[in-house]
Design a protein around this motif. Structure first.
Motif, PDB file in Angstrom:
ATOM      1  N   GLU A  44      -6.270   7.306  -6.535  1.00 51.48           N
ATOM      2  CA  GLU A  44      -6.347   5.846  -6.532  1.00 51.48           C
ATOM      3  C   GLU A  44      -7.799   5.382  -6.543  1.00 51.48           C
TER       4      GLU A  44
ATOM      5  N   ARG B  70      -7.059  -0.877  -5.414  1.00 49.22           N
ATOM      6  CA  ARG B  70      -7.013   0.591  -5.472  1.00 49.22           C
ATOM      7  C   ARG B  70      -7.830   1.208  -4.348  1.00 49.22           C
TER       8      ARG B  70
ATOM      9  N   SER C  88       2.862  -0.057  -5.085  1.00 46.48           N
ATOM     10  CA  SER C  88       2.070  -0.120  -6.320  1.00 46.48           C
ATOM     11  C   SER C  88       2.527   0.909  -7.346  1.00 46.48           C
ATOM     12  N   ALA C  89       2.956   2.074  -6.896  1.00 47.44           N
ATOM     13  CA  ALA C  89       3.468   3.072  -7.849  1.00 47.44           C
ATOM     14  C   ALA C  89       4.824   2.629  -8.410  1.00 47.44           C
TER      15      ALA C  89
ATOM     16  N   TYR D 218       4.976  -0.083 -11.353  1.00 53.87           N
ATOM     17  CA  TYR D 218       4.741   0.311 -12.740  1.00 53.87           C
ATOM     18  C   TYR D 218       5.948   0.986 -13.390  1.00 53.87           C
ATOM     19  N   LEU D 219       6.895   1.490 -12.614  1.00 55.17           N
ATOM     20  CA  LEU D 219       8.007   2.256 -13.186  1.00 55.17           C
ATOM     21  C   LEU D 219       8.796   1.497 -14.252  1.00 55.17           C
TER      22      LEU D 219
ATOM     23  N   GLU E 234       6.762   1.337 -17.391  1.00 54.29           N
ATOM     24  CA  GLU E 234       6.620   2.639 -18.034  1.00 54.29           C
ATOM     25  C   GLU E 234       7.913   3.075 -18.714  1.00 54.29           C
TER      26      GLU E 234
ATOM     27  N   ASN F 281       3.677   8.740 -11.576  1.00 52.93           N
ATOM     28  CA  ASN F 281       4.053   7.710 -10.608  1.00 52.93           C
ATOM     29  C   ASN F 281       5.300   8.101  -9.823  1.00 52.93           C
TER      30      ASN F 281
ATOM     31  N   ILE G 271       4.085  10.558  -7.262  1.00 49.29           N
ATOM     32  CA  ILE G 271       3.377   9.867  -6.187  1.00 49.29           C
ATOM     33  C   ILE G 271       4.370   9.240  -5.214  1.00 49.29           C
ATOM     34  N   ILE G 272       5.399   8.588  -5.743  1.00 49.97           N
ATOM     35  CA  ILE G 272       6.406   7.969  -4.876  1.00 49.97           C
ATOM     36  C   ILE G 272       7.115   9.033  -4.036  1.00 49.97           C
TER      37      ILE G 272
END
Length: 173
Positions: A36, A107, A128-129, A132-133, A136, A155, A158-159
């Motif tokens: 990040e 970030r 935040s991750a 974006y899903l 994406e 992502n 990360i989740i």
């Protein structure tokens, strides 16, 4: 001489408890924090370049980019740069730089929270991750590329890592 009996200290009942992450969990949180922070640093760099363009000849800057990367001046990529330059104004550059700075600050705050295992850092990281899903997924359906799939998978990873390494404050009953 006999020592008095000491009562064993009994912990009060605890609710909503989860273990603190072990060494592997801390390492994964720190890797995500560095990731990040790097994203934030790259955006600050891009914003700096955008601000620098305020006081230069944009066409000359694009010519330098085209020359540096050995692009065909009449090619598609060069035309994209030229079209972007035609629609670029000082106001737009300032807005882009301000948005980039706000994104970078977010970030860096997230990286700090994850590095020091703050609950808000964990929540900010997941949010935040996850944000974006959907974008994406749409991008994967529009333009299926290894980059779009890779970003989606990063992502998701990360989740998953954040969820597995979550920490909750102990609340006494």
């Amino acid at each position: 001489m006999r020592q008095p009996d000491r009562a064993l200290a009994v912990e009060p009942p605890v609710t909503a408890i989860d273990v603190q992450p072990g060494a592997a969990g801390r390492a994964s949180l720190r890797v995500i924090a560095v990731w990040e922070a790097v994203k934030g640093a790259l955006v600050v760099l891009a914003a700096g370049i955008a601000v620098k363009l305020l006081h230069t000849d944009v066409d000359h800057a694009i010519d330098l980019i085209v020359d540096h990367f050995h692009l065909d001046p009449a090619g598609h990529t060069s035309r994209i740069f030229m079209q972007a330059a035609d629609h670029l104004t000082d106001t737009r550059l300032v807005l882009i730089a301000a948005g980039a700075l706000a994104y970078a600050v977010l970030r860096f705050v997230e990286a700090y929270g994850l590095w020091f295992q703050k609950r808000w850092g964990w929540l900010l990281g997941i949010a935040s991750a996850a944000l974006y899903l959907p974008l994406e997924i749409v991008e994967i359906f529009r333009h299926f590329t290894s980059i779009s799939v890779g970003l989606f998978l990063i992502n998701v990873l990360i989740i998953i890592l954040l969820w597995l390494n979550r920490t909750r404050h102990q609340v006494s009953a």
